[in-house]
Design a protein around this motif. Structure first.
Motif, PDB file in Angstrom:
ATOM      1  N   ARG A  71      24.979  19.270  54.789  1.00 56.03           N
ATOM      2  CA  ARG A  71      26.086  18.321  54.616  1.00 56.03           C
ATOM      3  C   ARG A  71      25.599  16.885  54.817  1.00 56.03           C
ATOM      4  N   ALA A  72      24.781  16.700  55.856  1.00 65.77           N
ATOM      5  CA  ALA A  72      24.272  15.362  56.150  1.00 65.77           C
ATOM      6  C   ALA A  72      23.378  14.852  55.016  1.00 65.77           C
ATOM      7  N   LEU A  73      22.470  15.695  54.546  1.00 71.37           N
ATOM      8  CA  LEU A  73      21.563  15.287  53.469  1.00 71.37           C
ATOM      9  C   LEU A  73      22.348  14.993  52.185  1.00 71.37           C
ATOM     10  N   LYS A  74      23.347  15.796  51.920  1.00 79.38           N
ATOM     11  CA  LYS A  74      24.168  15.593  50.726  1.00 79.38           C
ATOM     12  C   LYS A  74      24.869  14.236  50.769  1.00 79.38           C
ATOM     13  N   ASP A  75      25.225  13.805  51.970  1.00 78.34           N
ATOM     14  CA  ASP A  75      25.908  12.520  52.116  1.00 78.34           C
ATOM     15  C   ASP A  75      24.930  11.353  52.163  1.00 78.34           C
ATOM     16  N   GLY A  76      23.621  11.652  52.082  1.00 77.06           N
ATOM     17  CA  GLY A  76      22.636  10.574  52.039  1.00 77.06           C
ATOM     18  C   GLY A  76      21.983  10.234  53.364  1.00 77.06           C
ATOM     19  N   GLN A  77      22.134  11.117  54.361  1.00 70.59           N
ATOM     20  CA  GLN A  77      21.523  10.843  55.660  1.00 70.59           C
ATOM     21  C   GLN A  77      19.994  10.927  55.561  1.00 70.59           C
ATOM     22  N   THR A  78      19.323   9.991  56.209  1.00 69.48           N
ATOM     23  CA  THR A  78      17.861   9.941  56.245  1.00 69.48           C
ATOM     24  C   THR A  78      17.408   9.804  57.687  1.00 69.48           C
TER      25      THR A  78
END
Length: 279
Positions: A71-78
């Motif tokens: 979910r975090a990666l999908k939202d663009g979390q780096t």
């Protein structure tokens, strides 16, 4: 930074109770909601915060934490945004220790020196990097310790007395005892076995020994806390987040409140643990 963590454990020892250590995945389900959850944790009763670094191949994580990372990666979390989360949190809280937890690959790509400099600038107190064994201490552990950043190591039921000294050699902050073999979020182990394991580890180190994997309720936290210096809760929290989301996976109106409610219950269990330990 080592001082902040040492100070927190010393205060808890004086209080006569174990720590409640809460894990969240940075950026789950989005940056601002994740920051809101992080800010709510101390008031709900969290003593330390583990901040997950989302990674595309989290081999040691169970389904709940894997989904949180997705979910975090999908939202663009780096990784850079996860460091920023800690920095933003620090603007309003200078006391609660933060431990970043994750895998080495994103750190290696980011650059170790740059990463450690940004860890310090963000107010992060320690690191847990699950795929770096003691044999690879020169990669990150030694440089982190040289800069005053705690490096927390995992011990498991299969970490025998012959292996423990190598595991503990450069460990600082606390020891994270993974109370079962397997992935995160598995069933709770027999609490009666945990006391013996914690005692065995304490025969090799003066560091606090904190126990995680499988803790989901206040009763779990009370049972584990009676035998340990800290109780780590992760999968139950990320599952609470998941259950609060809308059908399209976005933060719901009660996402932050739902996590705070769960953590308050866990904190009640941890604070009751000192009564068990004293009996």
């Amino acid at each position: 930074m080592t001082a902040r963590m040492d100070k927190r454990f010393a205060a808890l020892k004086a209080e006569g109770r174990p720590a409640l250590i809460t894990y969240i995945m940075g950026g789950d389900p989005d940056f601002e909601t994740s920051l809101g959850i992080m800010k709510a944790l101390p008031d709900a009763g969290a003593d330390l915060i583990e901040l997950g670094m989302p990674f595309s191949d989290p081999m040691a994580d169970g389904p709940a934490v894997q989904m949180a990372g997705q979910r975090a990666l999908k939202d663009g979390q780096t990784l850079a945004k996860t460091l920023e989360l800690a920095r933003r949190f620090r603007e309003g809280d200078t006391e609660t220790p933060i431990v970043m937890m994750g895998y080495y690959n994103p750190i290696y790509v980011y650059g170790v020196e740059k990463f450690l400099d940004n860890v310090i600038a963000s107010g992060i107190d320690g690191l847990i990097v699950v795929d770096l064994p003691p044999e690879m201490d020169d990669e990150l552990c030694i440089p982190a310790l040289a800069k005053g950043v705690n490096f927390i190591r995992l011990a498991t039921p299969t970490t025998d007395d012959k292996r423990l000294p190598a595991v503990l050699k450069n460990t600082s902050g606390f020891v994270y005892y993974v109370s079962m073999n397997g992935i995160t979020g598995s069933a709770l182990p027999d609490p009666s076995l945990i006391g013996g394991a914690v005692k065995r580890i304490k025969g090799h180190t003066a560091l606090p020994v904190c126990v995680g994997f499988g803790v989901k309720t206040a009763d779990h936290a009370k049972a584990i806390g009676a035998a340990a210096d800290g109780v780590v809760v992760g999968s139950a929290i990320v599952s609470q987040i998941a259950g609060s989301l809308t059908k399209d996976g976005k933060a719901g109106p009660d996402t932050v409140a739902a996590v705070a409610t769960l953590v308050r219950g866990l904190a009640t269990g941890v604070r009751a643990a000192r009564l068990v330990a004293a009996e």
